[in-house]
Design a protein around this motif. Structure first.
Motif, PDB file in Angstrom:
ATOM      1  N   ALA A   1      32.999  52.579  52.838  1.00 43.26           N
ATOM      2  CA  ALA A   1      31.754  51.862  53.067  1.00 43.26           C
ATOM      3  C   ALA A   1      31.861  50.419  52.602  1.00 43.26           C
ATOM      4  N   ILE A   2      32.439  50.200  51.425  1.00 43.34           N
ATOM      5  CA  ILE A   2      32.609  48.843  50.897  1.00 43.34           C
ATOM      6  C   ILE A   2      33.485  48.019  51.827  1.00 43.34           C
ATOM      7  N   THR A   3      34.579  48.621  52.319  1.00 45.62           N
ATOM      8  CA  THR A   3      35.498  47.913  53.206  1.00 45.62           C
ATOM      9  C   THR A   3      34.793  47.496  54.485  1.00 45.62           C
ATOM     10  N   ILE A   4      34.008  48.395  55.067  1.00 49.84           N
ATOM     11  CA  ILE A   4      33.296  48.089  56.308  1.00 49.84           C
ATOM     12  C   ILE A   4      32.281  46.982  56.071  1.00 49.84           C
ATOM     13  N   MET A   5      31.488  47.107  55.009  1.00 53.79           N
ATOM     14  CA  MET A   5      30.444  46.127  54.755  1.00 53.79           C
ATOM     15  C   MET A   5      31.014  44.749  54.489  1.00 53.79           C
ATOM     16  N   ALA A   6      32.149  44.696  53.805  1.00 56.13           N
ATOM     17  CA  ALA A   6      32.739  43.406  53.447  1.00 56.13           C
ATOM     18  C   ALA A   6      33.218  42.640  54.664  1.00 56.13           C
ATOM     19  N   ASN A   7      33.361  43.332  55.792  1.00 53.28           N
ATOM     20  CA  ASN A   7      33.866  42.681  57.000  1.00 53.28           C
ATOM     21  C   ASN A   7      32.844  42.720  58.138  1.00 53.28           C
ATOM     22  N   SER A   8      31.553  42.795  57.817  1.00 51.96           N
ATOM     23  CA  SER A   8      30.561  42.999  58.861  1.00 51.96           C
ATOM     24  C   SER A   8      29.436  41.983  58.805  1.00 51.96           C
ATOM     25  N   GLY A   9      29.738  40.728  58.568  1.00 50.81           N
ATOM     26  CA  GLY A   9      28.705  39.708  58.657  1.00 50.81           C
ATOM     27  C   GLY A   9      28.613  38.854  57.420  1.00 50.81           C
ATOM     28  N   ALA A  10      28.168  37.599  57.611  1.00 53.22           N
ATOM     29  CA  ALA A  10      28.141  36.633  56.521  1.00 53.22           C
ATOM     30  C   ALA A  10      27.181  37.034  55.414  1.00 53.22           C
ATOM     31  N   ALA A  11      25.991  37.547  55.765  1.00 48.48           N
ATOM     32  CA  ALA A  11      25.005  37.903  54.743  1.00 48.48           C
ATOM     33  C   ALA A  11      25.524  39.004  53.840  1.00 48.48           C
ATOM     34  N   ILE A  12      26.138  40.011  54.432  1.00 50.46           N
ATOM     35  CA  ILE A  12      26.684  41.121  53.650  1.00 50.46           C
ATOM     36  C   ILE A  12      27.850  40.642  52.805  1.00 50.46           C
ATOM     37  N   ALA A  13      28.755  39.864  53.384  1.00 53.00           N
ATOM     38  CA  ALA A  13      29.915  39.372  52.643  1.00 53.00           C
ATOM     39  C   ALA A  13      29.461  38.522  51.462  1.00 53.00           C
ATOM     40  N   HIS A  14      28.397  37.740  51.628  1.00 51.48           N
ATOM     41  CA  HIS A  14      27.889  36.900  50.541  1.00 51.48           C
ATOM     42  C   HIS A  14      27.411  37.757  49.381  1.00 51.48           C
ATOM     43  N   ALA A  15      26.704  38.837  49.682  1.00 45.55           N
ATOM     44  CA  ALA A  15      26.231  39.722  48.626  1.00 45.55           C
ATOM     45  C   ALA A  15      27.387  40.414  47.935  1.00 45.55           C
ATOM     46  N   MET A  16      28.411  40.797  48.699  1.00 45.48           N
ATOM     47  CA  MET A  16      29.564  41.485  48.128  1.00 45.48           C
ATOM     48  C   MET A  16      30.287  40.597  47.125  1.00 45.48           C
ATOM     49  N   GLU A  17      30.246  39.283  47.325  1.00 54.66           N
ATOM     50  CA  GLU A  17      30.923  38.373  46.403  1.00 54.66           C
ATOM     51  C   GLU A  17      30.347  38.460  44.995  1.00 54.66           C
ATOM     52  N   LYS A  18      29.108  38.931  44.868  1.00 55.79           N
ATOM     53  CA  LYS A  18      28.457  38.989  43.562  1.00 55.79           C
ATOM     54  C   LYS A  18      28.735  40.283  42.818  1.00 55.79           C
ATOM     55  N   ILE A  19      29.369  41.248  43.473  1.00 50.06           N
ATOM     56  CA  ILE A  19      29.696  42.506  42.812  1.00 50.06           C
ATOM     57  C   ILE A  19      30.879  42.282  41.884  1.00 50.06           C
ATOM     58  N   PRO A  20      30.798  42.700  40.617  1.00 52.75           N
ATOM     59  CA  PRO A  20      31.912  42.491  39.671  1.00 52.75           C
ATOM     60  C   PRO A  20      33.193  43.144  40.169  1.00 52.75           C
ATOM     61  N   LEU A  21      34.327  42.529  39.855  1.00 48.16           N
ATOM     62  CA  LEU A  21      35.602  43.101  40.241  1.00 48.16           C
ATOM     63  C   LEU A  21      35.824  44.425  39.521  1.00 48.16           C
ATOM     64  N   ILE A  22      36.380  45.397  40.236  1.00 46.30           N
ATOM     65  CA  ILE A  22      36.542  46.732  39.647  1.00 46.30           C
ATOM     66  C   ILE A  22      37.987  47.040  39.290  1.00 46.30           C
ATOM     67  N   GLY A  23      38.874  46.085  39.450  1.00 45.68           N
ATOM     68  CA  GLY A  23      40.265  46.320  39.070  1.00 45.68           C
ATOM     69  C   GLY A  23      41.082  46.893  40.208  1.00 45.68           C
ATOM     70  N   SER A  24      42.376  47.060  39.956  1.00 49.06           N
ATOM     71  CA  SER A  24      43.287  47.580  40.963  1.00 49.06           C
ATOM     72  C   SER A  24      43.020  49.059  41.231  1.00 49.06           C
ATOM     73  N   ILE A  25      43.468  49.506  42.387  1.00 47.36           N
ATOM     74  CA  ILE A  25      43.400  50.918  42.750  1.00 47.36           C
ATOM     75  C   ILE A  25      44.828  51.410  42.939  1.00 47.36           C
ATOM     76  N   ALA A  26      45.174  52.513  42.293  1.00 47.88           N
ATOM     77  CA  ALA A  26      46.498  53.107  42.449  1.00 47.88           C
ATOM     78  C   ALA A  26      46.323  54.512  42.981  1.00 47.88           C
ATOM     79  N   LYS A  27      47.142  54.894  43.953  1.00 49.19           N
ATOM     80  CA  LYS A  27      46.996  56.223  44.542  1.00 49.19           C
ATOM     81  C   LYS A  27      48.309  56.665  45.185  1.00 49.19           C
ATOM     82  N   VAL A  28      48.464  57.973  45.331  1.00 48.10           N
ATOM     83  CA  VAL A  28      49.598  58.537  46.053  1.00 48.10           C
ATOM     84  C   VAL A  28      49.249  58.502  47.535  1.00 48.10           C
ATOM     85  N   VAL A  29      50.081  57.855  48.349  1.00 50.64           N
ATOM     86  CA  VAL A  29      49.779  57.738  49.777  1.00 50.64           C
ATOM     87  C   VAL A  29      50.624  58.670  50.642  1.00 50.64           C
TER      88      VAL A  29
END
Length: 312
Positions: free
Chosen positions: A71-99
């Protein structure tokens, strides 16, 4: 000021108009993640057996966390207003996973091997792959597993396939907190007797870097002495309570005795949030003791460790 800033972020978020198509894509993504989770559970119940020597598997993230990330990935790439709001969300750090993971299988008469080899992906806050960290941990895992495979194949060749030997290596993600990602390898080597070996890799999700035991602690602190002293105390208490338990401590062969942990000693953080030090078979005790572990009390480490590594 902080409360006012949070209120502004809340208002920005609540006034965002999410297009119907975007909402539909997010909902479909959540449903797909749930369906993949159900399929994954069914596969675990009925794994089936394949005969290929090297197999490659895809590992999909599933469940609520994956759906939220989608959901975050989709919203971050779906319009200027949404992307602007996403910029204010604190960074959550790296993600590590087995792919993905590969599986090496070999069987020659009474000599066999089954070795699982995972591939890790380390991602930055913006979802891009941290190439340097990803390559570093996967190279370390590959070197570790390649050495086990090469040793097994050399033994098969030396015995002309007529020996008795079993090598099994499996992995488990044992920690995935806000700060720490840990993947554990358990190797069981069986010949005349069994030998247990443990290898654990850790990623600091704040930096995306691999760390060893020393990386948990604040720079300049002496963590080795208090942890080593506590392990010695536990060893003595266990031996006094049970005559069948033996550690190499204060023995007639002091060169074999346990002296201290090292900066790169094997460790993990358990479900209670406590540090656990792991020793391979024969490292601090006779072989019949197997691989041994010591849970270090919180009061020993709390003033030394960096914030976020220990605790729940």
């Amino acid at each position: 000021m902080k409360d006012k800033r949070l209120e502004e972020m809340k208002q920005d978020y609540e006034t965002i108009r999410i297009p119907a198509e975007l909402r539909r894509r997010v909902e479909l993504g959540i449903e797909k993640a749930k369906e993949e989770e159900r399929k994954e559970k069914m596969m675990q119940k009925n794994p089936g057996k394949r005969k290929s020597k090297i197999k490659v598997y895809g590992v999909r993230a599933a469940g609520g966390a994956a759906a939220a990330l989608l959901a975050i990935t989709i919203m971050a790439n779906s319009g200027a207003a949404i992307a602007h709001a996403m910029e204010k969300i604190p960074l959550i750090g790296s993600i590590a996973k087995v792919v993905t993971f590969r599986e090496y299988e070999s069987s020659t008469n009474n000599m066999e091997a089954n070795i699982k080899i995972p591939e890790i992906s380390v991602e930055n806050e913006d979802g891009t792959v941290n190439e340097e960290s990803t390559q570093k941990i996967n190279k370390s895992i590959e070197e570790y597993t390649d050495e086990i495979i090469a040793r097994y194949e050399a033994d098969v060749k030396a015995a002309d396939g007529e020996g008795n030997m079993s090598v099994n290596l499996d992995y488990t993600v044992i920690k995935d907190s806000d700060r720490l990602f840990s993947i554990r390898f358990d190797q069981l080597l069986v010949m005349a007797s069994g030998t247990q070996l443990v290898k654990i890799y850790h990623i600091d999700k704040q930096t995306g870097e691999m760390i060893n035991l020393a990386g948990l602690f604040r720079e300049g602190t002496d963590f080795i002495t208090p942890i080593s002293d506590n392990i010695k105390k536990q060893m003595k208490e266990q031996m006094e309570a049970d005559e069948m338990i033996t550690y190499w401590l204060d023995s007639e062969t002091p060169e074999w005795d346990f002296q201290s942990v090292r900066e790169d000693s094997t460790f993990y953080v358990n479900e209670k949030g406590n540090l656990v030090i792991v020793f391979d078979e024969y490292e601090v005790a006779p072989g019949y003791m197997g691989s041994v572990e010591f849970e270090i009390p919180d009061e020993v480490t709390r003033d030394l460790v960096q914030e976020g590594f220990l605790g729940n």
